[in-house]
Write a protein that holds these residues in place. Structure first.
Motif, mmCIF file in Angstrom:
data_model
loop_
_atom_site.group_PDB
_atom_site.id
_atom_site.type_symbol
_atom_site.label_atom_id
_atom_site.label_comp_id
_atom_site.label_asym_id
_atom_site.label_seq_id
_atom_site.Cartn_x
_atom_site.Cartn_y
_atom_site.Cartn_z
ATOM 1 N N ARG A 192 100.246 -7.773 59.813
ATOM 2 C CA ARG A 192 99.785 -6.575 59.111
ATOM 3 C C ARG A 192 100.956 -5.652 58.778
ATOM 4 N NH1 ARG A 192 95.112 -8.061 61.785
ATOM 5 N NH2 ARG A 192 93.171 -7.603 60.680
ATOM 6 N N TRP A 193 101.918 -5.517 59.676
ATOM 7 C CA TRP A 193 103.096 -4.701 59.387
ATOM 8 C C TRP A 193 103.926 -5.341 58.271
ATOM 9 C CZ3 TRP A 193 108.400 -5.165 59.337
ATOM 10 C CH2 TRP A 193 109.128 -3.972 59.279
ATOM 11 N N LEU A 194 104.095 -6.662 58.329
ATOM 12 C CA LEU A 194 104.854 -7.366 57.285
ATOM 13 C C LEU A 194 104.205 -7.176 55.918
ATOM 14 C CD1 LEU A 194 105.571 -10.701 59.208
ATOM 15 C CD2 LEU A 194 107.270 -8.984 58.558
ATOM 16 N N LEU A 195 102.889 -7.285 55.864
ATOM 17 C CA LEU A 195 102.171 -7.130 54.597
ATOM 18 C C LEU A 195 102.316 -5.704 54.078
ATOM 19 C CD1 LEU A 195 100.381 -8.748 52.660
ATOM 20 C CD2 LEU A 195 98.401 -7.927 53.922
ATOM 21 N N ALA A 196 102.240 -4.737 54.958
ATOM 22 C CA ALA A 196 102.375 -3.340 54.553
ATOM 23 C C ALA A 196 103.770 -3.030 54.015
ATOM 24 C CB ALA A 196 102.057 -2.422 55.730
ATOM 25 N N HIS A 197 104.758 -3.844 54.369
ATOM 26 C CA HIS A 197 106.129 -3.644 53.895
ATOM 27 C C HIS A 197 106.518 -4.645 52.809
ATOM 28 C CE1 HIS A 197 106.234 -1.086 57.438
ATOM 29 N NE2 HIS A 197 107.370 -0.582 56.999
ATOM 30 N N GLY A 198 105.516 -5.212 52.146
ATOM 31 C CA GLY A 198 105.764 -6.044 50.970
ATOM 32 C C GLY A 198 106.206 -7.466 51.240
ATOM 33 N N ARG A 199 106.159 -7.918 52.483
ATOM 34 C CA ARG A 199 106.604 -9.279 52.815
ATOM 35 C C ARG A 199 105.378 -10.187 52.943
ATOM 36 N NH1 ARG A 199 110.719 -8.237 57.722
ATOM 37 N NH2 ARG A 199 110.966 -10.499 57.512
ATOM 38 N N THR A 200 104.719 -10.395 51.820
ATOM 39 C CA THR A 200 103.438 -11.104 51.808
ATOM 40 C C THR A 200 103.573 -12.552 52.256
ATOM 41 O OG1 THR A 200 102.742 -9.691 49.974
ATOM 42 C CG2 THR A 200 101.448 -11.692 50.385
ATOM 43 N N GLU A 201 104.572 -13.236 51.746
ATOM 44 C CA GLU A 201 104.726 -14.651 52.084
ATOM 45 C C GLU A 201 104.997 -14.836 53.569
ATOM 46 O OE1 GLU A 201 107.539 -18.476 50.815
ATOM 47 O OE2 GLU A 201 107.465 -16.686 49.547
ATOM 48 N N ARG A 202 105.874 -14.004 54.117
ATOM 49 C CA ARG A 202 106.170 -14.075 55.541
ATOM 50 C C ARG A 202 104.936 -13.718 56.375
ATOM 51 N NH1 ARG A 202 108.328 -16.521 59.739
ATOM 52 N NH2 ARG A 202 108.822 -15.098 61.458
ATOM 53 N N ALA A 203 104.162 -12.729 55.914
ATOM 54 C CA ALA A 203 102.940 -12.341 56.627
ATOM 55 C C ALA A 203 101.955 -13.498 56.689
ATOM 56 C CB ALA A 203 102.295 -11.140 55.944
ATOM 57 N N SER A 204 101.836 -14.244 55.575
ATOM 58 C CA SER A 204 100.921 -15.387 55.542
ATOM 59 C C SER A 204 101.358 -16.472 56.515
ATOM 60 C CB SER A 204 100.849 -15.939 54.115
ATOM 61 O OG SER A 204 99.967 -17.035 54.055
ATOM 62 N N VAL A 205 102.667 -16.723 56.564
ATOM 63 C CA VAL A 205 103.203 -17.744 57.479
ATOM 64 C C VAL A 205 102.950 -17.339 58.934
ATOM 65 C CG1 VAL A 205 105.312 -18.846 58.320
ATOM 66 C CG2 VAL A 205 104.941 -18.559 55.863
ATOM 67 N N VAL A 206 103.210 -16.062 59.250
ATOM 68 C CA VAL A 206 103.016 -15.579 60.617
ATOM 69 C C VAL A 206 101.541 -15.622 61.001
ATOM 70 C CG1 VAL A 206 103.152 -13.544 62.113
ATOM 71 C CG2 VAL A 206 105.078 -14.132 60.626
ATOM 72 N N LEU A 207 100.662 -15.188 60.082
ATOM 73 C CA LEU A 207 99.235 -15.208 60.384
ATOM 74 C C LEU A 207 98.755 -16.631 60.639
ATOM 75 C CD1 LEU A 207 96.697 -13.444 60.654
ATOM 76 C CD2 LEU A 207 96.258 -13.873 58.224
ATOM 77 N N ALA A 208 99.286 -17.589 59.860
ATOM 78 C CA ALA A 208 98.903 -18.995 60.049
ATOM 79 C C ALA A 208 99.283 -19.495 61.443
ATOM 80 C CB ALA A 208 99.560 -19.859 58.979
ATOM 81 N N SER A 209 100.355 -18.928 62.007
ATOM 82 C CA SER A 209 100.771 -19.357 63.350
ATOM 83 C C SER A 209 99.866 -18.800 64.445
ATOM 84 C CB SER A 209 102.219 -18.912 63.616
ATOM 85 O OG SER A 209 102.309 -17.504 63.747
ATOM 86 N N PHE A 210 98.958 -17.868 64.061
ATOM 87 C CA PHE A 210 98.035 -17.286 65.028
ATOM 88 C C PHE A 210 96.583 -17.685 64.775
ATOM 89 C CE2 PHE A 210 101.477 -14.017 65.155
ATOM 90 C CZ PHE A 210 101.784 -14.121 66.500
ATOM 91 N N ARG A 211 96.295 -18.507 63.770
ATOM 92 C CA ARG A 211 94.924 -18.818 63.421
ATOM 93 C C ARG A 211 94.648 -20.311 63.515
ATOM 94 N NH1 ARG A 211 94.929 -14.411 64.509
ATOM 95 N NH2 ARG A 211 94.197 -12.571 63.324
ATOM 96 N N ALA A 212 93.345 -20.648 63.640
ATOM 97 C CA ALA A 212 92.950 -22.031 63.891
ATOM 98 C C ALA A 212 92.732 -22.827 62.621
ATOM 99 C CB ALA A 212 91.666 -22.054 64.733
ATOM 100 N N SER A 213 92.559 -22.167 61.461
ATOM 101 C CA SER A 213 92.272 -22.902 60.230
ATOM 102 C C SER A 213 92.859 -22.177 59.031
ATOM 103 C CB SER A 213 90.766 -23.071 60.032
ATOM 104 O OG SER A 213 90.159 -21.818 59.780
ATOM 105 N N GLU A 214 93.091 -22.939 57.968
ATOM 106 C CA GLU A 214 93.629 -22.364 56.736
ATOM 107 C C GLU A 214 92.624 -21.415 56.095
ATOM 108 O OE1 GLU A 214 95.435 -23.801 52.406
ATOM 109 O OE2 GLU A 214 94.844 -25.282 53.919
ATOM 110 N N ALA A 215 91.327 -21.747 56.182
ATOM 111 C CA ALA A 215 90.297 -20.880 55.603
ATOM 112 C C ALA A 215 90.312 -19.503 56.261
ATOM 113 C CB ALA A 215 88.926 -21.527 55.761
#
Length: 574
Positions: free
Chosen positions: A261-284
């Motif tokens: 959420r901090w990464l997304l708020a600072h314009g680092r959308t791609e990095r935020a998506s990668v980090v979130l994927a490392s904390f979630r069980a599915s792509e959906a």
């Protein structure tokens, strides 16, 4: 439902007269084979020009209920690693709180301190924590949760070394202030860091791990006090060993990612998506949560330029209501006397008739052990029973235990005082310990979350400072029994506050919780108000928007709370 896959497995409430028994939930209708009634209600809604989302989360065939939500072990190990290493900040908080209680007995004798100077030494760390909590907001905004946590580790290591080497009481106080800076920063940052990375349905339990580690740190500190009570240097070893867990936390956090959420708020959308994927069980799950976060961040940033966030907390109605709840819970937590018990357990036990320093320290281990064990109950039940139930049940027991403790002193029964302290911890630890921190990590929008959490944590530390600085003076003025009667009065006031003003946040996404505070606080929690009166007021709000409304002849279920009904901002009402 499309935007939040974790909700697709939950059964939404549908108020319909699908049997002679009156209004039933959709789940009950399905169990009775009445799915067709729900379909008929959908068709009626379409006939009135209202678009209703198809219930795609249900099985058209046999009406089987959806599968359960994924458990913690079904998520990547990154979730557990971040929770544990970030939670070491809570361990340090608990360690410092507990270790000074035993060390103070020896510091008092070595430096010949009177009651006032004892209060100053104890409260110095709390003073540092106030500064750390307030400064954490801008630091979090600029540096992020991860680097702010690392700075806090540095403060704690430096302060611990200074205390261990202090040749005079003034240097000991400086070390206590530095340790407090690290603890105050962690108290704001760690719950927020965990909450922003945790899966929604596990968030309450994972944030509460921080409080479990606070209690674990307190227990370990009592054990350290007992071990080094017979070692030359006593209190220097006790205070200096705090540098070790702080160094371990810094090493672990160094290899963990920043909050998505901090990464997304600072314009680092791609990095935020990668980090979130490392904390979630599915792509959906990742795609849905990213979409929700992006929308929330875009809306918040569109209006953020030139805004005074502290002023908004006081002037924007839904933020002010959330702040009242967050700050109120933190103040109640401290006024109920928890850190008086933690800071002064051996002193309290000595006043009750237990003998010398060592006996008092050994007895305090019982209190620390119970604190750590019972907190596990709160961590395991916060997402099952909800925040509000745990708060009310916990504070009710605390009130009774404080009354018992107050009357144990004039009776002069030392074992009764120890029993009352244990009961106090048994009731406090599962509810009033973890829940205020969990609620504060949930109730504020992203753009102001860091600021609001720093204000809330600062209110906790300011109250903590007042309580710890005044305890020995209050005892001198009112006696031990009078002091704990005073705390029981504050606990009673806290019960009334929670009953009337604290809503339930269980199972809701961080972005949707703000809707709980868009109406008056008391409507969320006062069960004594008539359900139809509250629902009539809600319908009036909806009608004022000019939106079409579907009416039904279904009877109102008086047992159903307002939180189970659609809010003015829900998809159903819109």
């Amino acid at each position: 439902l499309k935007q939040t896959p974790h909700l697709q497995r939950r059964v939404p409430m549908v108020y319909t007269d699908c049997s002679d028994d009156g209004a039933l939930s959709q789940e009950e209708c399905i169990k009775q084979g009445s799915l067709e009634v729900i379909r008929e209600q959908q068709e009626g809604a379409h006939a009135h020009g209202v678009e209703v989302e198809e219930l795609s989360c249900l099985d058209e065939g046999d009406g089987e209920l959806p599968p359960p939500l994924p458990g913690l072990l079904e998520y990547p190990p990154q979730v557990i690693l971040l929770t544990v290493f970030a939670g070491v900040g809570g361990f340090l908080f608990g360690f410092d709180t507990g270790v000074i209680s035993g060390a103070m007995l020896f510091i008092r004798d070595e430096f010949c301190l009177d009651d006032t100077m004892q209060e100053v030494v104890v409260a110095a760390a709390v003073f540092g924590a106030i500064i750390g909590a307030i400064s954490a907001a801008p630091v979090n905004r600029c540096l992020g949760r991860r680097r702010t946590t690392l700075l806090g580790c540095g403060c704690f290591v430096t302060g611990s070394i200074l205390m261990a080497m202090a040749p005079a009481v003034w240097l000991l106080i400086v070390g206590r202030v530095l340790v407090g800076l690290g603890v105050g920063s962690a108290s704001t940052t760690v719950p927020m860091y965990i909450a922003e990375c945790a899966p929604v349905h596990l968030r309450g339990g994972l944030v509460s791990v921080d409080v479990l580690l606070i209690c674990t740190g307190t227990f370990v500190s009592y054990c350290v006090d007992a071990i080094f009570a017979n070692v030359p240097g006593t209190w220097r070893w006790m205070l200096g060993l705090g540098a070790i867990p702080a160094a371990i936390q810094a090493a672990g956090i160094f290899f963990l990612p920043e909050s998505p959420r901090w990464l997304l708020a600072h314009g680092r959308t791609e990095r935020a998506s990668v980090v979130l994927a490392s904390f979630r069980a599915s792509e959906a799950e990742v795609l849905a949560e990213m979409e929700e976060m992006q929308r929330a961040v875009a809306e918040e940033q569109a209006n953020e330029q030139g805004r005074n966030l502290y002023k908004e907390l006081l002037t924007v109605p839904h933020l002010r209501r959330a702040l009242v709840v967050g700050v109120g819970l933190q103040i109640i937590q401290q006024l109920a006397g928890i850190n008086t018990v933690m800071y002064y357990t051996p002193t309290i036990l000595q006043a009750s008739g237990i003998g010398d320093n060592k006996q008092a320290i050994y007895s305090s281990i019982v209190v620390g052990a119970v604190n750590a064990l019972v907190t596990v109950v709160g961590v395991m039940t916060i997402d099952r029973f909800g925040r509000r139930f745990l708060l009310l049940a916990s504070l009710t027991g605390v009130f009774g235990a404080l009354i018992l403790l107050a009357f144990s002193f004039p009776l002069g029964i030392s074992w009764l005082s120890l029993l009352a302290l244990v009961l106090y911890i048994v009731f406090f630890a599962p509810g009033m310990g973890p829940v205020p921190w969990a609620v504060n990590a949930e109730i504020f929008p992203l753009y102001i979350r860091g600021t609001a959490n720093s204000v809330s944590a600062a209110s906790s530390w300011i109250t903590n400072f007042a309580v710890s600085m005044s305890f020995l003076s209050i005892v001198e003025l009112l006696s031990e029994g009078g002091a704990f009667l005073l705390y029981s009065f504050f606990a009673l006031l806290g019960l009334l506050f929670i009953f009337f003003f604290v809503p339930e946040t269980k199972g809701q996404s961080l972005e949707s919780i703000r809707t709980l505070f868009e109406t008056q606080l008391c409507v969320h929690s006062v069960p004594c108000c008539r359900s139809d009166q509250r629902y009539d007021a809600l319908e009036e709000v909806v009608l004022s928007t000019g939106a079409p409304v579907v009416t039904t002849n279904a009877p109102v279920n008086e047992a159903t709370s307002l939180t189970d009904r659609p809010s003015p901002t829900s998809t159903y009402a819109t």
